[in-house]
Motif scaffolding. Structure first.
Motif, mmCIF file in Angstrom:
data_model
loop_
_atom_site.group_PDB
_atom_site.id
_atom_site.type_symbol
_atom_site.label_atom_id
_atom_site.label_comp_id
_atom_site.label_asym_id
_atom_site.label_seq_id
_atom_site.Cartn_x
_atom_site.Cartn_y
_atom_site.Cartn_z
ATOM 1 N N ALA A 17 -9.492 -4.943 -1.927
ATOM 2 C CA ALA A 17 -8.572 -6.079 -2.044
ATOM 3 C C ALA A 17 -7.409 -5.846 -1.097
ATOM 4 C CB ALA A 17 -8.074 -6.215 -3.480
ATOM 5 N N ILE A 18 -6.827 -6.938 -0.613
ATOM 6 C CA ILE A 18 -5.733 -6.845 0.350
ATOM 7 C C ILE A 18 -4.682 -7.891 -0.013
ATOM 8 C CG2 ILE A 18 -6.868 -8.406 1.965
ATOM 9 C CD1 ILE A 18 -5.806 -6.612 4.246
ATOM 10 N N LEU A 19 -3.409 -7.548 0.230
ATOM 11 C CA LEU A 19 -2.321 -8.456 -0.143
ATOM 12 C C LEU A 19 -1.122 -8.216 0.758
ATOM 13 C CD1 LEU A 19 -1.059 -10.404 -2.411
ATOM 14 C CD2 LEU A 19 -0.171 -8.296 -3.382
ATOM 15 N N THR A 20 -0.552 -9.278 1.301
ATOM 16 C CA THR A 20 0.740 -9.170 1.965
ATOM 17 C C THR A 20 1.787 -9.616 0.963
ATOM 18 O OG1 THR A 20 0.354 -11.367 2.919
ATOM 19 C CG2 THR A 20 -0.019 -9.478 4.356
ATOM 20 N N ASN A 21 2.954 -8.955 0.994
ATOM 21 C CA ASN A 21 3.998 -9.346 0.045
ATOM 22 C C ASN A 21 4.550 -10.717 0.430
ATOM 23 O OD1 ASN A 21 5.506 -8.498 2.280
ATOM 24 N ND2 ASN A 21 7.137 -7.665 1.026
ATOM 25 N N LEU B 173 2.011 -4.823 3.697
ATOM 26 C CA LEU B 173 0.630 -5.130 3.383
ATOM 27 C C LEU B 173 0.083 -3.992 2.538
ATOM 28 C CD1 LEU B 173 -2.072 -6.704 5.433
ATOM 29 C CD2 LEU B 173 -2.523 -4.367 4.721
ATOM 30 N N TYR B 174 -0.626 -4.338 1.481
ATOM 31 C CA TYR B 174 -1.205 -3.345 0.570
ATOM 32 C C TYR B 174 -2.712 -3.537 0.505
ATOM 33 C CZ TYR B 174 3.643 -2.973 -0.791
ATOM 34 O OH TYR B 174 5.009 -2.808 -0.761
ATOM 35 N N VAL B 175 -3.435 -2.416 0.440
ATOM 36 C CA VAL B 175 -4.890 -2.425 0.311
ATOM 37 C C VAL B 175 -5.236 -1.667 -0.962
ATOM 38 C CG1 VAL B 175 -7.073 -1.627 1.312
ATOM 39 C CG2 VAL B 175 -5.250 -2.495 2.800
ATOM 40 N N ALA B 176 -6.040 -2.277 -1.826
ATOM 41 C CA ALA B 176 -6.540 -1.592 -3.021
ATOM 42 C C ALA B 176 -7.855 -0.926 -2.648
ATOM 43 C CB ALA B 176 -6.736 -2.565 -4.169
ATOM 44 N N ASN B 177 -7.919 0.374 -2.854
ATOM 45 C CA ASN B 177 -9.106 1.166 -2.518
ATOM 46 C C ASN B 177 -9.844 1.542 -3.783
ATOM 47 O OD1 ASN B 177 -8.741 1.790 0.498
ATOM 48 N ND2 ASN B 177 -6.727 2.123 -0.387
ATOM 49 N N TYR B 178 -11.106 1.205 -3.821
ATOM 50 C CA TYR B 178 -11.947 1.443 -4.992
ATOM 51 C C TYR B 178 -12.164 2.928 -5.229
ATOM 52 C CZ TYR B 178 -15.320 -0.669 -8.203
ATOM 53 O OH TYR B 178 -15.975 -1.140 -9.302
ATOM 54 N N SER C 149 -3.201 1.582 -0.427
ATOM 55 C CA SER C 149 -2.675 1.988 0.879
ATOM 56 C C SER C 149 -1.543 1.021 1.191
ATOM 57 C CB SER C 149 -3.736 1.874 1.966
ATOM 58 O OG SER C 149 -4.865 2.648 1.668
ATOM 59 N N ALA C 150 -0.483 1.509 1.843
ATOM 60 C CA ALA C 150 0.677 0.661 2.120
ATOM 61 C C ALA C 150 1.027 0.704 3.605
ATOM 62 C CB ALA C 150 1.867 1.132 1.289
ATOM 63 N N PHE C 151 1.336 -0.471 4.158
ATOM 64 C CA PHE C 151 1.650 -0.614 5.571
ATOM 65 C C PHE C 151 2.870 -1.502 5.747
ATOM 66 C CE2 PHE C 151 -2.844 0.034 5.059
ATOM 67 C CZ PHE C 151 -3.198 0.901 6.074
ATOM 68 N N PRO D 160 -10.034 -0.931 -8.534
ATOM 69 C CA PRO D 160 -9.282 -2.173 -8.373
ATOM 70 C C PRO D 160 -10.087 -3.205 -7.584
ATOM 71 C CG PRO D 160 -8.451 -0.514 -6.875
ATOM 72 C CD PRO D 160 -9.458 0.166 -7.755
ATOM 73 N N ILE D 161 -10.073 -4.443 -8.071
ATOM 74 C CA ILE D 161 -10.813 -5.517 -7.397
ATOM 75 C C ILE D 161 -9.908 -6.671 -6.983
ATOM 76 C CG2 ILE D 161 -13.027 -4.983 -8.467
ATOM 77 C CD1 ILE D 161 -12.448 -7.266 -10.474
ATOM 78 N N TRP D 162 -8.640 -6.634 -7.376
ATOM 79 C CA TRP D 162 -7.735 -7.732 -7.059
ATOM 80 C C TRP D 162 -6.309 -7.252 -7.224
ATOM 81 C CZ3 TRP D 162 -4.652 -11.357 -10.022
ATOM 82 C CH2 TRP D 162 -4.338 -12.525 -9.326
ATOM 83 N N MET D 163 -5.365 -7.817 -6.442
ATOM 84 C CA MET D 163 -3.941 -7.474 -6.539
ATOM 85 C C MET D 163 -3.110 -8.747 -6.540
ATOM 86 S SD MET D 163 -3.373 -4.335 -3.883
ATOM 87 C CE MET D 163 -3.922 -5.269 -2.486
ATOM 88 N N VAL D 164 -1.910 -8.634 -7.121
ATOM 89 C CA VAL D 164 -0.962 -9.739 -7.100
ATOM 90 C C VAL D 164 0.450 -9.172 -7.164
ATOM 91 C CG1 VAL D 164 -0.922 -10.094 -9.621
ATOM 92 C CG2 VAL D 164 -0.434 -12.011 -8.080
ATOM 93 N N GLU D 165 1.371 -9.858 -6.515
ATOM 94 C CA GLU D 165 2.790 -9.504 -6.586
ATOM 95 C C GLU D 165 3.439 -10.470 -7.566
ATOM 96 O OE1 GLU D 165 6.290 -8.851 -3.302
ATOM 97 O OE2 GLU D 165 5.059 -10.633 -3.116
ATOM 98 N N ASP D 166 4.349 -9.961 -8.402
ATOM 99 C CA ASP D 166 4.982 -10.844 -9.376
ATOM 100 C C ASP D 166 5.989 -11.763 -8.674
ATOM 101 O OD1 ASP D 166 8.013 -9.856 -10.707
ATOM 102 O OD2 ASP D 166 7.084 -8.790 -9.038
ATOM 103 N N PRO D 167 6.406 -12.859 -9.328
ATOM 104 C CA PRO D 167 7.309 -13.825 -8.687
ATOM 105 C C PRO D 167 8.687 -13.268 -8.310
ATOM 106 C CG PRO D 167 6.276 -14.799 -10.614
ATOM 107 C CD PRO D 167 5.923 -13.344 -10.601
#
Length: 172
Positions: free
Chosen positions: A83-87, A93-98, A111-113, A137-144
């Motif tokens: 999973a990948i997410l930009t704030n 940018l964060y990557v969730a590694n299984y 992982s954080a970039f 981890p299969i999904w990520m989210v940043e809170d509001p």
């Protein structure tokens, strides 16, 4: 289009040289109007650790253009990026590694970039990984409020949160 209708802009594989690619999740980061849109696609490198991030920008008619510098290696202890997410402000940018492997393990990591908002290039943060607090981890989210990063963990069946410093992207 302005009507919301999807239009096919590219009907052929992206050219990434002679490297085999196993695309996974994607994340879009909107930068300033002068910089445009950056798109990051995960490549688990056909199951080989640590995988990589394929950075693109949106070209004419929506066709993806590879960013200068090309693929970015995932953090060395990450494996099986899932999973990948930009704030919300596009600076991290964060990557969730299984992994480190696909079996149930309590040591999955993020992982954080940092993201250069002028050119979209990524650089590993000095403390480039954080324990997820579960496995698979299969999904990520940043809170509001932009303070917490949550992951949905398949193997450990939980949703842990991590406090993230808004100015540094580092875990508190």
């Amino acid at each position: 289009t302005n009507t919301g209708q999807l239009v096919l802009t590219q009907n052929q594989p992206l050219s990434l040289g002679n490297q085999a690619v196993q695309p996974g999740a994607a994340s879009t980061m909107y930068s300033s109007p002068s910089s445009g849109v950056y798109i990051y696609i995960l490549d688990d490198a056909l199951g080989q650790a640590p995988g990589r991030i394929l950075p693109f920008t949106q070209g004419l008619s929506g066709v993806l253009q590879t960013l200068v510098g090309g693929p970015v290696p995932n953090f060395s202890t990450g494996a099986y990026p899932d999973a990948i997410l930009t704030n919300s402000n596009g600076t991290f940018l964060y990557v969730a590694n299984y992994g480190p492997s696909l079996i149930t393990q309590p040591n999955s990591i993020f992982s954080a970039f940092t993201v250069n908002t002028t050119n979209g290039q990524l650089q590993t943060l000095s403390q480039g990984f954080y324990p997820v607090g579960g496995a698979g981890p299969i999904w990520m989210v940043e809170d509001p409020t932009n303070q917490y990063l949550y992951s949905v963990n398949y193997n450990s069946n939980n949703i842990p949160g991590t406090i993230i410093q808004a100015t540094t992207g580092l875990r508190s």
